[in-house]
Write a protein that holds these residues in place. Structure first.
Motif: not given
Lengths: 225, 225
Positions: B29-30, B76, B107, B109
Motif C-alpha cells: 500500500d502507500d 495486500d 495508493s 484501488q
C-alpha cells in the motif's frame, strides 16, 4: 616526489581497487537538504550511488576497495570525499542515509593547505586536494573510464588489466564530460583509457561493471548450489 | 493458455528485456514514508535501485526494457509493480523521487481479480497477480539469475544467451532467498539458471551487469572519440 604528506597519500591509495569520481557540481559544504539531493546538493545523488556501487556486496562490503569523489561545486572547492571499504562503518545501501554521513563529513572545518584532512565517522575522510595534486601523488596503474576508450574485454584478453597485486586507480567523471584541462592532466598520468560498455552509462553503473570484470579476473567462483 | 487477459499479459512481456524481481517484504500500500524507505517500506529501497539499474542509460532510458517487482509484503499482497522503459515519464535516477512515483501507484484501488490492473503515471502500472499466474503467462525464454547458476560468459560462448529477437524474461530475488515453493515454481518454467558474478551481489548490481552482457552481444560499439 609526492607533494603531500605520506599520511594523506595513504588515504588516496589505501586499497587494491581505488575509484576517483570527478563530481563537477557537488556541494562542498553541508548546506544541502538530504530530502532534496537532486535540487540542493549539486547532483550529490550521483556520488551517493557511486559509493554504493563501489563498496557494497550483497552481504558485506568490498574491503579491497576505496572510493573517492573530488567535489568541485560551491562554496569551498576542491574537497576530496573518501570512503574506505575496509574501515567504513554505518554505511547502508540507500541514498538518504549515505547522504546523512556525507553531510556530517562536510560540516567539518578543513584547512586550505593541500593534503590537510579531517576524519568524520569511521572510514570517511574529507581532504583538501586538487586534481593535479592527486595525480602527482598516485603511484601505480591509473585507468580512465571513458566511452571513447579501448573495450575492457579486449584489454583484458591482452593481459590482466590492472596490476592487481598493487593498488590501482580508476578515474571517471560524473554526468558532465571532463573539461579540456582535466582531460589534459589525466592524459599525462593515465596508463590507458578504457570503455566498459557499448552504451553511455551512469558512473555508478560503470563502477558495477568494472568490478565484475575485476572479480572475474581475480575472484573464485562460488560453489554451485 | 494464459490465465489472464491478453491486455494484462502485454504488460508483463512488453519489451525485449523484461526483469521480474521478487520483493518478499515490500509494502503493498502507500503507507510508507519516502524519507524512511528502509524502515517503513519493507526494503522498497532495493526495488527503487533495481528500477534505476533496469531502465537508465546516461542520457535516456532503456526503451527496450521493462521492469517488474512482485511485491509480497503487507497489507495486500500480491501486487505487481510494472515500469515500462518505453513509455515511462517523470522517472529520475534518485531513490526518493522514484519512491514518490511508487507511492502514488500504490495508493490506487486494485481489485482482487487476477490480472486486474490500474495505470498510475505514464508507464507505471500496478497489477493483481501471483507468481504462479505470472509464470503461466510468460511465453519465451525465462532465465533465473542466481549465484548457483551457470556463469553467463560460459553460457554466452555456447550461443546467444536469450533469444533477443523475442521478449525474454529475467527473474531474480531481492535480498532474501527464494522460498522452496517459489524455487519449485520457477524451476518448472525457467530455461536456465544463470550466475552473473563470482560474488553475491545486490539485485540492482546484478541487473546492471546482465544489461552489459546483453549490450555486448547486441549493441553496436560507440564511435571512438
Amino acid at each position: 616526489m609526492s607533494p603531500i604528506p605520506e599520511e594523506a597519500r595513504s588515504i588516496l591509495i589505501c586499497r587494491e581497487r581505488n575509484f576517483l569520481m570527478i563530481a563537477h557540481r557537488a556541494r562542498t559544504d553541508d548546506q544541502f537538504n538530504i530530502n532534496d539531493l537532486c535540487g540542493s546538493a549539486g547532483r550529490l545523488d550521483g556520488v551517493l550511488r557511486a559509493i554504493n556501487s563501489a563498496l557494497f556486496l550483497s552481504h558485506g562490503m568490498r574491503r579491497d576497495t576505496s572510493f573517492h569523489a573530488l567535489l568541485l561545486g560551491p562554496p569551498d572547492p576542491p574537497k576530496l570525499l573518501s570512503v574506505d571499504g575496509l574501515t567504513v562503518r554505518y554505511l547502508n545501501p540507500d541514498e538518504r542515509s549515505t547522504a546523512a554521513l556525507v553531510k556530517r563529513a562536510m560540516s567539518l572545518q578543513l584547512s586550505t593547505v593541500i593534503g590537510s584532512n579531517v576524519r568524520s565517522t569511521p572510514g570517511i575522510i574529507v581532504m583538501r586536494i586538487d586534481l593535479v595534486s592527486i595525480l602527482d601523488t598516485l603511484q601505480g596503474p591509473v585507468y580512465l573510464l571513458d566511452e571513447g576508450g579501448d573495450d575492457i574485454m579486449d584489454a583484458m584478453i591482452e593481459g590482466p588489466l590492472p596490476a592487481l597485486d598493487s593498488p590501482t586507480y580508476f578515474l571517471l567523471s560524473d554526468d558532465r564530460d571532463l573539461t579540456p584541462e582535466e582531460s589534459g592532466e589525466i592524459a599525462r598520468k593515465a596508463n590507458r583509457v578504457i570503455s566498459i560498455s557499448p552504451k553511455v552509462l551512469h558512473a555508478d553503473h560503470s563502477i558495477t561493471i568494472l568490478h565484475n570484470f575485476l572479480d572475474r579476473s581475480t575472484g573464485s567462483k562460488c560453489p554451485k548450489g
